[in-house]
Write a protein that holds these residues in place. Structure first.
Motif, PDB file in Angstrom:
ATOM      1  N   ARG A 103      20.598  50.009  50.251  1.00 36.52           N
ATOM      2  CA  ARG A 103      21.678  49.740  49.296  1.00 36.52           C
ATOM      3  C   ARG A 103      22.534  48.611  49.836  1.00 36.52           C
ATOM      4  O   ARG A 103      23.076  48.702  50.934  1.00 36.52           O
ATOM      5  CB  ARG A 103      22.534  50.981  49.058  1.00 36.52           C
ATOM      6  N   LEU A 104      22.648  47.555  49.047  1.00 31.28           N
ATOM      7  CA  LEU A 104      23.490  46.416  49.396  1.00 31.28           C
ATOM      8  C   LEU A 104      24.822  46.522  48.663  1.00 31.28           C
ATOM      9  O   LEU A 104      24.884  46.985  47.521  1.00 31.28           O
ATOM     10  CB  LEU A 104      22.824  45.101  49.016  1.00 31.28           C
ATOM     11  N   SER A 105      25.873  46.088  49.324  1.00 33.24           N
ATOM     12  CA  SER A 105      27.187  46.040  48.702  1.00 33.24           C
ATOM     13  C   SER A 105      27.793  44.667  48.923  1.00 33.24           C
ATOM     14  O   SER A 105      27.476  43.978  49.896  1.00 33.24           O
ATOM     15  CB  SER A 105      28.104  47.109  49.291  1.00 33.24           C
ATOM     16  N   CYS A 106      28.664  44.278  48.022  1.00 36.17           N
ATOM     17  CA  CYS A 106      29.353  42.995  48.119  1.00 36.17           C
ATOM     18  C   CYS A 106      30.797  43.209  47.675  1.00 36.17           C
ATOM     19  O   CYS A 106      31.034  43.717  46.574  1.00 36.17           O
ATOM     20  CB  CYS A 106      28.672  41.956  47.247  1.00 36.17           C
ATOM     21  N   ALA A 107      31.718  42.819  48.519  1.00 35.13           N
ATOM     22  CA  ALA A 107      33.136  42.962  48.212  1.00 35.13           C
ATOM     23  C   ALA A 107      33.763  41.588  48.037  1.00 35.13           C
ATOM     24  O   ALA A 107      33.587  40.709  48.891  1.00 35.13           O
ATOM     25  CB  ALA A 107      33.846  43.715  49.327  1.00 35.13           C
ATOM     26  N   ALA A 108      34.484  41.425  46.948  1.00 36.27           N
ATOM     27  CA  ALA A 108      35.179  40.171  46.667  1.00 36.27           C
ATOM     28  C   ALA A 108      36.651  40.317  47.001  1.00 36.27           C
ATOM     29  O   ALA A 108      37.270  41.337  46.687  1.00 36.27           O
ATOM     30  CB  ALA A 108      35.006  39.789  45.204  1.00 36.27           C
ATOM     31  N   SER A 109      37.211  39.296  47.620  1.00 35.30           N
ATOM     32  CA  SER A 109      38.630  39.311  47.966  1.00 35.30           C
ATOM     33  C   SER A 109      39.196  37.916  47.833  1.00 35.30           C
ATOM     34  O   SER A 109      38.460  36.927  47.815  1.00 35.30           O
ATOM     35  CB  SER A 109      38.827  39.826  49.392  1.00 35.30           C
ATOM     36  N   GLY A 110      40.528  37.842  47.733  1.00 35.20           N
ATOM     37  CA  GLY A 110      41.183  36.548  47.612  1.00 35.20           C
ATOM     38  C   GLY A 110      41.962  36.445  46.311  1.00 35.20           C
ATOM     39  O   GLY A 110      42.457  37.431  45.792  1.00 35.20           O
ATOM     40  N   SER A 111      42.017  35.242  45.785  1.00 35.59           N
ATOM     41  CA  SER A 111      42.790  34.959  44.567  1.00 35.59           C
ATOM     42  C   SER A 111      41.983  35.352  43.329  1.00 35.59           C
ATOM     43  O   SER A 111      41.361  34.518  42.675  1.00 35.59           O
ATOM     44  CB  SER A 111      43.163  33.487  44.515  1.00 35.59           C
ATOM     45  N   ILE A 112      42.021  36.635  43.018  1.00 33.62           N
ATOM     46  CA  ILE A 112      41.212  37.161  41.922  1.00 33.62           C
ATOM     47  C   ILE A 112      42.098  37.761  40.845  1.00 33.62           C
ATOM     48  O   ILE A 112      42.844  38.697  41.105  1.00 33.62           O
ATOM     49  CB  ILE A 112      40.224  38.223  42.433  1.00 33.62           C
ATOM     50  N   PHE A 113      41.996  37.216  39.639  1.00 33.44           N
ATOM     51  CA  PHE A 113      42.613  37.838  38.471  1.00 33.44           C
ATOM     52  C   PHE A 113      41.606  38.768  37.800  1.00 33.44           C
ATOM     53  O   PHE A 113      41.915  39.886  37.439  1.00 33.44           O
ATOM     54  CB  PHE A 113      43.094  36.768  37.484  1.00 33.44           C
ATOM     55  N   SER A 114      40.397  38.265  37.668  1.00 38.56           N
ATOM     56  CA  SER A 114      39.313  39.077  37.137  1.00 38.56           C
ATOM     57  C   SER A 114      37.983  38.474  37.564  1.00 38.56           C
ATOM     58  O   SER A 114      37.924  37.320  37.990  1.00 38.56           O
ATOM     59  CB  SER A 114      39.376  39.169  35.614  1.00 38.56           C
ATOM     60  N   ILE A 115      36.951  39.284  37.466  1.00 38.64           N
ATOM     61  CA  ILE A 115      35.595  38.827  37.788  1.00 38.64           C
ATOM     62  C   ILE A 115      34.717  39.040  36.577  1.00 38.64           C
ATOM     63  O   ILE A 115      34.685  40.138  36.017  1.00 38.64           O
ATOM     64  CB  ILE A 115      35.020  39.578  39.001  1.00 38.64           C
ATOM     65  N   ALA A 116      34.029  38.009  36.179  1.00 41.37           N
ATOM     66  CA  ALA A 116      33.120  38.114  35.045  1.00 41.37           C
ATOM     67  C   ALA A 116      31.749  38.585  35.562  1.00 41.37           C
ATOM     68  O   ALA A 116      31.633  39.643  36.140  1.00 41.37           O
ATOM     69  CB  ALA A 116      33.040  36.798  34.295  1.00 41.37           C
TER      70      ALA A 116
END
Length: 121
Positions: free
Chosen positions: A19-32
């Motif tokens: 199982r792979l995971s990916c976490a997004a961080s930073g200047s995020i209002f939304s992710i499409a």
């Protein structure tokens, strides 16, 4: 700036799971749309799976029925459950996402650094 960090790669035997995971961080209002790509040695990078902001999914023919992409919008994460792994699944797997910094901003596309998946006996 947005950072995508993958985790969960490693080694598995044919028929096994990872199982792979990916976490997004930073200047995020939304992710499409969020995506998983992979690149095997000597090969071009290929799209493996996609998931839209609304949860619609798509898969490469080579992984249909074996891989499942999912996301948690509250945590800005995307995962890839890989079952019935084959030797041909060996590659570096990359997370990719279209992000917005505000309601009116254009989207920007970002890549993670990649995580190695090795399938062998």
């Amino acid at each position: 700036q947005v950072h995508l960090v993958e985790s969960g790669g490693g080694w598995a035997q044919p028929g096994g799971s990872l199982r792979l995971s990916c976490a997004a961080s930073g200047s995020i209002f939304s992710i499409a749309t969020m995506r998983w790509y992979r690149q095997a040695p000597g090969e071009e990078r290929e799209l493996v799976a996609t998931i839209t902001g609304g949860g619609n999914t798509g898969y490469a023919d080579s992984v249909k029925g074996r891989f499942t992409i999912s996301r948690d919008n509250t945590k800005n994460t995307v995962s890839l459950q890989m079952n019935s792994l084959k030797v041909d699944d060996t590659a570096v797997y990359y997370c990719n996402a279209d992000t917005y910094t505000s309601h009116y901003s254009p989207s920007h596309n970002y890549w993670g650094q990649g995580t190695q998946v090795t399938v062998s006996s």
